[in-house]
Design an enzyme around this catalytic site. Structure first.
Site, short mmCIF file in Angstrom:
data_model
loop_
_atom_site.label_atom_id
_atom_site.label_comp_id
_atom_site.label_asym_id
_atom_site.label_seq_id
_atom_site.Cartn_x
_atom_site.Cartn_y
_atom_site.Cartn_z
N VAL A 1 0.84 -1.19 0.00
CA VAL A 1 0.00 0.00 0.00
C VAL A 1 0.87 1.24 0.00
O VAL A 1 1.90 1.29 0.68
CB VAL A 1 -0.91 -0.01 1.25
N GLY B 1 -0.63 4.92 -1.50
CA GLY B 1 -1.66 5.97 -1.35
C GLY B 1 -2.91 5.48 -0.64
O GLY B 1 -3.68 6.26 -0.10
N ASN B 2 -3.12 4.15 -0.70
CA ASN B 2 -4.29 3.52 -0.09
C ASN B 2 -5.60 3.93 -0.76
O ASN B 2 -6.67 3.75 -0.18
CB ASN B 2 -4.35 3.84 1.41
N LEU C 1 6.93 -3.21 -7.96
CA LEU C 1 7.19 -2.29 -9.08
C LEU C 1 8.09 -1.17 -8.55
O LEU C 1 7.71 -0.45 -7.62
CB LEU C 1 5.86 -1.72 -9.60
N GLU D 1 -37.08 26.69 -3.32
CA GLU D 1 -37.32 25.64 -4.32
C GLU D 1 -37.26 26.07 -5.79
O GLU D 1 -36.74 25.34 -6.62
CB GLU D 1 -38.69 25.01 -4.05
#
Ligand SMILES: Cc1cc2nc3c(=O)[nH]c(=O)nc-3n(C[C@H](O)[C@H](O)[C@H](O)COP(=O)(O)OP(=O)(O)OC[C@H]3O[C@@H](n4cnc5c(N)ncnc54)[C@H](O)[C@@H]3O)c2cc1C
Ligand code: FES
Ligand code: FES
Length: 1334
Positions: free
Chosen positions: A261, A263-264, A407, A1266
Site C-alpha cells: 500500500v 496511497g491507499n 514495481l 425551491e
C-alpha cells in the site's frame, strides 16, 4: 512478528504518540473521535467529496524541504502518518483567537451555507496558499476540484478565494464599501442596483507568520527514518512500514500475498467499504528508491510510489522546457492527469498503484501502454524490465507480475519525431469521476511520409481488462493515413472491440461508440499533424476541425445584482442588506456543531441497520445469534422490541419502522445491531442472517406498475376547458412522452441522530438532523409508547436537507430511540453514505405522457398530460408531490384547454420522498418539453412559442382557478432575455453551429411561476419564542430548522428591525420541540416566511409592552430599558404566531387557492456539446428572479445559484441505477455524480428583480428555496437544441427522444452518425441490461 511500534506524528502543532495504533483506523476517525477535532467531516468515506480534507506536511530529506499537500482523511491510514504533521481546520484559525483569512473570506463572501463542505474547502485553499501565496484563478480551480458542495453552486466560494489572487476593488459604494466605483451603475448610469454582495476592504491580509511551523522534531526524525521497520498490529490487520528497499523485498518474498500500500486509494475503499481485510499489509511510502525521479536521454524514470500530483508536475515542467516533439506523450498524459480524480486523490494516489490496481476504469495504463512504457520490477531475485501492455493485465485486478515482485519504477519515453500520440477519456462528470472509457493511441510514421509504421491503440473501460484492438493495430500498418484507412479502421474496431453486454456499469453501446469516436478524433489529429509536416494532403473542411477541440474547465464567474434598500432606511436596520450567514464563521473554522460532532454521552452505543436484500419477500427467520457473539455487541433490536407502535400512519397509509413479516423493497430496515462502537456494530450487522421466501409480483419500473395497475390512491385530475373537443379541432396534434429520472439528495451530512434516554418516566432527548422536529418527536413518542411531552428533539443545524430530512429521519429516529430504550443507554446513529442512499431514497422518477394540439404558428390549444411517478413501496409524501406536479403543469402558459392526471405508481423500490421543488421540477419539465417540441415541429424558435402562449393579462387564472397577476413573471422573462442578449446569442449559436460539425451549441430559456406555501393549508403556520435577558441580549427560538438556507439569519434580521437592537445582540441557539411545539417542516420555500412572521409577531408584542417605558425614557439605552422593564415587572418573553393563509384544493372540482402566492423567474442557458463523446460544457447562464423585496440579497442569490446548480445535476448528470432485481447500484460518491466545480457555467449571472413587491409575505419578500432548481432544465433544453442542430446536419429533422438527465451517454447516442449506426446495428437488444430505468 515484531513488537508494536509507537506512532508519532503531529496534529495542529501538537505531538501525538499512539502506543497501539490500529492500521485499520483512518485519520478521519482518529481526528473526530480520539483527538476531538470534529471540524473535519465525513461526507462519503471514499475519497469522493473532499469534506474530510486536511493538510499533511512532510519533510523531504532528499529535496531538503517541507512538502505540504492535501489528503482525504477518510482514506489516509493513521499509521502511515508516522513522521508527518497534520493540520486541520481547527489548526489554522478560530473565532476565539484569530481567524485565518481563508476562513474569513469564504464566510464573508457567502461561500458557506449549510457549512458541511466548508472546512474541506478551507483546507484545500489553505494548502494552496501555503504552497503559493498568490495563486491564479486556475490554481484555485484545480485546488478545489476534489471538493463537492451541494448548497452554494460554488461561485461564491471561488469569488471569496479569488481575492487572494491580487488586489481587488472594494465593496459597494452605497452599502458601506469604500471603492466599488461601478458597482451601482446600470447602463453607465448611477442606480440603486448593486453588484457587490460583500466587501473586500476589511479582509484580513494573508499573514504567513500565522501559520504553524513544521515541527523541527519531525525534521530530525525524518533524517533518521531508516533501518528497522515499524510494525502496527490491529485486531485484524498488521501493517509493516519498512524504510529500506531490501527489507521491502524480503517482506514481499516472505509474504507474497500481502498487498503493498502507498496511497491507499484503491486498497482503502476496499477495506472500508468492501470487507477486504488482509492479515498483513506492507506500506511502501517511505522507501526512497520508489519515490525517485530520474531524467535521461530517452525519457524519464518515475518511481512507482510517486504521487500522481508529482507525476503531473514533472510532466508539466517537461512540457514547459523541452522541445514540443519530445513531449507530446507527456502532454497527452497531462491532459488525462488534469481530469483524473481531484487534487487530494492525486496527492495520495501513486503511479504504481494506479497501474497495478489493474482496474480498466483507471486512466493511466491505457495512456502509458500506448506510449510504450517499460516497468522496472524488483524482487529478492533481482530486477527485470516488463513492457507495459495489455499482456500485463490478464484479468480484472490481476497483473502478470509475480506476487513477490515490487514495481520499482516506470520509464516514460520521449516521443520520437514521427510519432503522434493522444489520450482520451469520457466520464459522467469531467472531473472527479472514473472514466467510462479511456484510451491511449500512438501512431508512428516512416520518416518524411504518411505511411504508418506502427499503431498502438489501448482502451480501458470496455472489458474486464485493457483491450488492444489487434487487427486494427496490425492490418493498417504500411498504409497511408487517408480516408480509406479511417473507414477500414472503424470496421476493424467494430470487430475488435467487443464490449460485453453485461459489462459492469452498463452503457455497452455507448462505450463501443466512444471507442470508434475516439479513434476518429485521433485520425483527424494525426492527419492535421501530417499535413502540417507537409506529408499529407488529406483535407478537412474547417468545420470538421471542431472534433479536435477539448473543453476547458473554467472557474465560474459572473455578476450578481440586487436592489439596494432605500437611502431613508436607517443604517442600523439590517433588513434588505446582504448580511453574512449567522454561523458562517463557525462553519469556516470547524467550530459549528452538527449532530455527529456532539461529544459522546457516557455509555453511548452505536447502531447499525440491518436491511432487506430482497425486494418482495416473506421474512422466514431473523438470526442474530452470530452477531450477538461478536466483540462489543450489546443487543439486536427488531420489531419485537418496539414498546409502542411499530408503524406510523401517514394520511392513513401505514409504514413500518422495522419490517415485521414481509419486506417490500431492498434496503428496508429489518433490525439493527447495537454495539460499543460503529465498527463493531457494522461488522456484527453483516453477520445477521435473514432468510426469506420470495413473493410475487415484484417489479420496479413505472411501465411495469402500469401493467400491473399498481397505484396508490388518490389518483388526481385537474382540467380547464374542453380538452377532448380542442384536440379534435386542433390543426396539428402531437403525442409523445418524456421521462425524468430520480435524484439523490446527497446532502453532504448523512442522516443520523443521538437518542439519549433520561431514565425517568420515558423521557428522551433526541439530537437530530431533521427538517421536521415535531414529526420526529411524534414518531419517537409513538414507537416508545409515551406522550410527546416526554420527547425533546433538538436541532442545532443540518448539513443540508433539501427535503430529504423530513420524513425518513423520523423513522430512523424511532428505530434508534427503540434501541436507546431497550439498552437504557444513549445510542448514536450515523448512516454511512451508501446506506443513506439505499435507505432514505430521493426524488421521484416521473413519466409524462401527453397529447398536445397546436396550430402552425405555435399557439397551443390543448394539452392532455398524464403524469406517472414512481412512488416506491410506501406512499410517504408521493401524493402531495404529485399534487404539486399537477398544480404546476401550466407553468407560465395560458393553455385554454388543459388536463392533467396524476398517478403514483406503487413499486418494490425504497419509498421516494420529498426533494427541493417537491414535484414542481417534474411537473414543469413536462410542460416545457411540450413547448419545446411544439416549437421544433413548427420550425420556430422555442422562445417565440413560449412567448405567444404566455399568461399576459393583468388578472389571470391558473388551470386550478387561482387568480394571479403575471406582470412580474413577464418582467423576469423579458429582462432575462435582454440581459442574456438572447436574440444576438441565438444568432451567434446558429453561426457557430454552421461552422462547427462536431461541436454544437444550444441556447434555451424558460420562464417560471412557482407556488409558495403548502397546498395543505394547515402546514402554513409558524411559531416563535423570544426572550429578552436583563443584559439586553435576545434569544430567539422558532420552529424552523437551519440547514444552510439562512433561516436563522433572516429571523435575526427581522428581530433586529423590530426590537431595534443590533444583530450581534440576538442569538438563535437551536430548534427545540420543548421551546416551540408542533412546528411545520422547514419546507415548501415557506419556512422563512412563516418563521420570520412569527418572530416579528413575538418581537412586536414585546415592543408593545416596552413602548410606554421607552417613550418615558427616550434618552436611555436598550439595555437600560430592558433592565427597567424587569424591575417594573414587564414580561420580557413572548411567543409569536403566524397563521398562514387557508390554502386548499378541492380535488373533486380540481380547483382551489393552492398557494399563498407565486414566485416568478426566468433563466437562459447556453451550452456546447461534443457530438463525438457526449461531453458538454455549460457556457453561460443568466437568471432573473423575483424574490419580492429581498430580506437578505446575499442569501437569496445563494439560494438561486445553489438551487440552479442542483437542477443542473438533476437534468444533466445525476443518474441513479438499479439492477434488474431492484438493488440500488449507485451508492456513493464514486458512482453517483452531483455537480462539481467543473459543471457550473463558466459565466453565471443572477439578478434579483428590482421594484418587486409582495404584499403577502414578511417585509414584502418571497420564498426562494425551491424555484431555482427548475432552472437547471434550461441546460437540458439547450443540450436538446444542440443535439437537434447536429441531427439536422445529418438530415434527421423529426423529433427525437431525450430522457432527463441528459447524460454524456444520451447526448452522444442522440447525435446519431455513421459511428452510432455502426454500433447499433451490432447490438444485441435482447441482452439483460446492467441497470433499468425505473
Ligand atoms: C475518489 C477516487 C477517485 C478516483 N478517480 C480516478 C480517476 O478518475 N482515474 C483514475 O485513473 N484513477 C482514479 N482513482 C484511482 C486512483 O488513481 C488509484 O486508486 C491510485 O492511483 C492507486 O494508487 P495508490 O498508491 O493509492 O494504491 P494503493 O491503494 O496503495 O495500492 C493499490 C494496489 O497497487 C499495488 N501496488 C501499489 N504500488 C505497488 C508497487 N510499487 N509494487 C507492487 N504493487 C504495488 C498494491 O498492492 C495494491 O494492490 C480514484 C480513486 C479514488 C479513491
Ligand atoms: S469523506 Fe473523505 S472524501 Fe468524502
Ligand atoms: S455549504 Fe457546501 S455542502 Fe452545504
Amino acid at each position: 512478528m515484531s513488537s508494536p511500534s509507537e506512532l508519532i506524528f503531529f496534529v495542529n502543532g501538537r505531538k501525538v504518540v499512539v502506543k497501539n495504533a490500529d492500521p485499520e483506523e483512518v485519520l478521519l476517525s482518529f481526528l473526530r473521535r480520539k483527538a476531538g477535532l470534529t471540524g473535519t467531516k465525513y461526507g462519503c468515506g471514499g475519497g469522493g467529496c473532499g469534506a474530510c480534507t486536511v493538510m499533511v506536511s512532510r519533510y523531504d530529506r532528499h529535496q531538503e524541504k517541507v512538502q505540504h499537500y492535501t489528503v482525504n482523511a477518510c482514506l489516509q491510514p493513521v499509521v502511515t502518518l508516522h513522521g508527518a504533521a497534520v493540520v486541520t481546520v481547527e489548526g489554522i484559525g478560530s473565532t476565539k483567537t484569530k481567524l485565518h483569512p481563508v476562513q474569513e473570506r469564504i464566510a464573508k463572501a457567502h461561500g458557506s451555507q449549510c457549512g458541511f463542505c466548508t472546512p474541506g474547502m478551507v483546507m484545500s485553499m489553505y494548502t494552496l496558499l501555503r504552497n503559493k501565496p498568490q495563486p491564479s484563478v486556475e490554481d484555485i480551480r484545480e485546488a478545489l476540484g476534489g471538493n463537492l458542495c451541494r448548497c452554494t453552486g460554488y461561485r461564491p466560494i471561488i469569488d471569496g478565494f479569488k481575492t487572494f489572487c491580487g488586489r481587488e476593488t472594494s465593496g459597494c459604494c452605497q452599502n458601506g464599501g469604500g471603492g466599488g466605483e461601478t458597482c451601482c451603475e446600470e447602463n453607465g448610469e448611477k442606480s440603486d442596483i448593486c453588484r457587490e454582495l460583500f466587501q473586500k476592504d476589511d479582509f484580513l491580509p494573508l499573514d504567513p507568520s500565522q501559520d504553524l511551523i513544521f515541527p523541527p522534531e519531525l525534521m530530525l526524525m525524518e533524517r533518521k527514518l531508516k533501518g528497522d521497520a515499524l510494525y502496527f498490529h490491529g485486531e485484524r490487520v498488521t501493517l509493516v512500514f519498512p524504510f529500506e528497499l531490501s527489507h521491502l523485498l524480503e517482506l514481499k518474498a516472505e509474504h507474497p500475498a500481502a498487498p503493498l500500500v502507498v496511497g491507499n486509494t484503491t486498497i482503502g475503499p476496499k477495506m472500508l467499504l468492501k470487507g477486504f481485510h488482509p492479515p498483513l499489509v506492507i506500506y511502501a511510502g517511505e522507501v526512497s528508491e520508489l519515490r525517485a525521479v530520474a531524467w535521461g536521454e530517452n525519457g524519464v524514470t518515475v518511481g512507482a510510489a510517486c504521487s500522481l500530483s508529482s507525476l503531473q508536475k514533472e510532466m508539466q515542467d517537461a512540457v514547459e522546457v523541452l522541445e514540443e516533439e519530445k513531449t507530446r506523450g507527456y502532454e497527452a498524459l497531462l491532459q488525462t492527469l488534469r481530469c483524473l480524480a481531484g487534487k487530494q486523490i492525486r496527492n495520495m494516489a501513486t503511479v504504481g498503484g494506479n497501474i497495478l490496481s489493474a482496474n480498466p476504469k483507471y486512466d493511466l495504463s491505457s495512456v502509458l501502454a500506448a506510449l510504450g512504457c517499460t516497468l522496472h520490477v524488483v524482487s529478492k531475485d533481482g530486477m527485470r524490465s516488463v513492457s507495459l501492455d495489455e499482456k500485463l493485465f490478464p484479468a480484472f485486478g490481476e497483473t502478470s507480475l509475480r506476487p513477490d515482485e515490487v514495481l520499482l519504477s516506470i520509464v516514460i519515453p520521449f516521443t520520437k519525431p514521427w510519432e503522434i500520440v493522444a489520450a482520451y477519456r469520457q466520464a459522467q462528470r469531467r472531473e472527479l469521476s472514473f472514466s467510462f472509457v479511456n484510451a491511449g493511441m500512438r501512431a508512428t510514421f516512416r520518416e518524411g511520409t504518411d505511411t504508418l509504421e506502427s499503431l498502438s491503440i489501448i482502451y480501458g473501460g470496455v472489458g474486464s481488462t485493457l483491450v488492444k484492438p489487434k487487427r486494427t493495430c496490425q492490418e493498417l500498418v504500411g498504409r497511408s493515413w487517408r480516408e480509406d484507412l479511417l473507414s477500414d479502421a472503424c470496421s476493424f474496431l467494430k470487430e475488435d472491440v467487443l464490449v460485453p453486454l453485461n459489462i459492469h456499469g452498463g452503457r455497452g453501446e455507448y462505450r463501443k461508440t466512444l471507442c470508434i469516436s475516439f479513434f476518429f478524433k485521433f485520425f483527424m489529429q494525426v492527419a492535421v499533424e501530417l499535413k502540417r509536416k507537409g506529408v499529407s494532403d488529406v483535407d478537412f473542411p474547417p468545420e470538421d476541425l471542431s472534433a479536435l477541440r477539448t473543453f476547458r474547465n473554467d472557474a465560474p464567474q459572473g455578476r450578481q445584482s440586487f436592489q439596494l434598500v432605500s437611502e431613508a432606511q436607517p443604517r442600523s436596520d439590517p433588513v434588505g442588506r446582504p448580511s453574512m450567514h449567522q454561523s458562517a464563521l463557525e462553519q469556516a473554522t470547524g467550530e459549528a456543531k452538527y449532530y455527529d460532532d456532539l461529544p459522546s454521552v457516557q455509555g453511548e452505543l452505536f447502531i447499525f441497520m440491518v436491511t432487506s436484500s430482497r425486494a418482495h419477500a416473506k421474512i422466514l427467520n431473523i438470526d442474530a445469534s452470530d452477531a450477538l457473539t461478536m466483540p462489543g455487541v450489546v443487543t439486536f433490536v427488531s420489531a419485537e422490541d418496539v414498546p409502542g407502535e411499530n408503524r406510523r400512519l401517514w394520511f392513513n397509509n401505514p409504514e413500518e419502522f422495522f419490517a415485521e413479516e414481509e419486506v417490500i423493497c431492498v434496503g428496508q430496515i429489518i433490525g439493527a445491531v447495537v454495539a460499543g462502537s460503529r465498527e463493531e456494530a457494522k461488522r456484527a450487522a453483516q453477520r445477521v442472517r435473514v432468510s426469506y421466501q420470495d413473493l410475487e409480483p415484484v417489479f420496479f419500473t413505472i411501465q411495469d406498475a402500469i401493467k400491473h395497475e399498481s397505484f396508490f390512491e388518490p389518483k388526481r385530475r385537474v382540467e380547464r376547458g374542453d380538452v377532448d373537443a380542442a384536440l379534435k379541432e386542433a390543426e396539428r396534434v402531437l403525442e409523445d412522452e418524456i421521462y425524468m429520472g430520480g435524484q439523490e439528495h446527497f446532502y453532504l451530512e448523512t442522516q443520523g441522530l443521538i437518542a439519549v434516554p433520561r431514565g425517568e418516566r420515558g423521557e428522551m432527548d433526541v439530537f437530530v438532523a431533521t427538517q421536521h422536529a415535531a414529526f420526529t418527536q411524534e414518531l419517537v413518542a409513538l414507537a416508545l409508547g409515551v406522550d410527546s411531552n416526554k420527547i425533546s428533539c433538538h436541532v442545532k443545524r443540518l448539513g443540508g436537507g433539501f427535503g430529504g430530512k423530513v420524513m425518513k429521519i423520523a423513522s430512523l429516529s424511532a428505530v434508534t430511540a427503540v434501541a436507546a430504550h431497550k439498552t437504557g443507554r444513549a445510542v448514536r446513529c450515523c448512516l454511512d453514505r451508501g446506506d443513506d442512499m439505499l435507505i432514505t431514497s430521493g426524488r421521484h422518477p416521473f413519466l409524462g405522457r401527453y397529447q398536445v394540439g397546436f396550430s402552425s404558428d405555435g399557439t397551443i390549444l390543448a394539452a392532455d398530460i398524464t403524469y406517472y411517478s414512481n412512488g416506491g413501496c410506501t406512499l410517504d409524501e408521493s401524493s402531495f408531490i404529485m399534487d404539486k406536479a399537477l398544480l404546476h403543469m401550466d407553468n407560465a402558459y395560458r393553455i385554454p384547454n388543459l388536463r392533467g392526471r396524476g398517478i403514483v405508481c406503487k413499486t418494490f423500490l425504497p419509498s421516494y420522498t420529498a426533494f427541493r421543488g417537491f414535484g414542481g421540477p417534474q411537473g414543469l419539465m413536462v410542460i416545457e418539453s411540450i413547448l419545446h417540441e411544439v416549437a421544433a415541429r413548427c420550425g420556430l424558435p422555442a422562445e417565440k412559442v413560449r412567448n405567444i402562449n404566455m399568461y399576459r393579462d393583468q388578472l389571470c387564472y391558473t388551470h386550478h382557478k387561482q387568480p394571479f397577476d403575471p406582470t412580474l413573471m413577464i418582467r423576469c422573462w423579458d429582462e432575462c432575455l435582454h440581459r442574456a442578449g438572447y436574440e444576438e446569442r441565438l444568432r451567434a449559436v446558429q453561426a457557430f453551429n454552421s461552422s462547427n460539425r462536431w461541436k454544437k451549441r444550444g441556447i434555451a430559456a424558460v420562464p417560471q411561476k412557482f407556488g409558495i406555501g403548502f397546498s395543505k393549508g394547515f402546514y402554513n403556520q409558524g411559531a416563535a419564542l423570544v426572550h429578552i435577558y436583563k443584559d439586553g441580549s435576545v434569544l430567539v427560538s422558532h420552529g424552523g430548522t437551519e440547514m444552510g438556507q439562512g433561516i436563522n439569519t433572516k429571523a435575526v434580521q427581522t428581530a433586529s428591525r423590530v426590537l431595534g437592537v443590533p444583530m450581534s445582540s440576538i442569538f438563535i441557539k437551536e430548534t427545540c420541540t420543548g421551546n416551540v411545539p408542533n412546528a411545520a417542516p422547514s419546507a415548501a420555500s415557506f419556512g422563512t416566511d412563516a418563521v420570520c412572521m412569527a418572530v416579528k409577531d413575538a418581537c412586536e408584542k414585546l415592543m408593545r409592552r416596552l413602548r410606554p417605558l421607552v417613550d418615558r425614557k427616550r434618552g436611555d439605552s436598550w439595555k437600560q430599558w430592558v433592565c427597567d422593564a424587569y424591575f417594573e415587572k414587564i414580561s420580557l418573553s413572548a411567543t409569536g404566531f403566524f397563521m398562514g393563509p387557508p390554502t386548499c384544493v378541492d380535488w373533486e372540482k380540481g380547483e382551489g387557492q393552492a398557494y399563498y402566492y407565486f414566485s416568478f423567474g426566468a433563466c437562459c442557458s447556453e451550452v456546447e456539446i461534443d457530438c463525438l463523446t457526449g461531453d458538454h460544457k455549460n457556457i453561460r447562464t443568466d437568471i432573473v428572479m423575483d424574490v419580492g423585496k429581498s430580506i437578505n440579497p446575499a442569501l437569496d442569490v445563494g439560494q438561486v445559484e445553489g438551487g440552479f446548480v442542483q437542477g443542473v445535476g438533476l437534468y444533466t448528470i445525476e443518474e441513479l441505477h438499479f439492477s434488474a432485481d431492484g438493488v440500488l447500484l449507485t451508492r456513493g460518491a464514486s458512482q453517483y455524480k452531483i455537480p462539481a466545480l467543473c459543471d457550473v457555467p463558466a459565466e453565471l449571472n443572477v439578478h434579483l428583480l428590482a421594484d418587486a413587491e409582495n404584499p403577502h409575505a414578511i417585509y414584502s419578500s418571497k420564498g426562494i428555496g425551491e424555484p431555482p432548481v427548475f432552472f437547471g432544465s434550461t441546460v437540458f433544453f439547450a443540450i436538446k437544441a444542440a443535439i437537434a442542430a447536429a441531427r439536422r446536419e445529418r438530415g434527421l429533422t423529426g423529433g427525437f427522444p431525450l430522457r432527463a438527465p441528459a447524460t454524456a451517454e444520451r447526448i452522444r447516442m442522440a447525435c446519431e452518425d455513421q459511428f452510432t449506426e455502426m454500433v447499433r446495428k451490432d447490438s444485441d437488444l435482447k441482452a439483460k441490461p446492467w441497470s433499468i430505468d425505473v
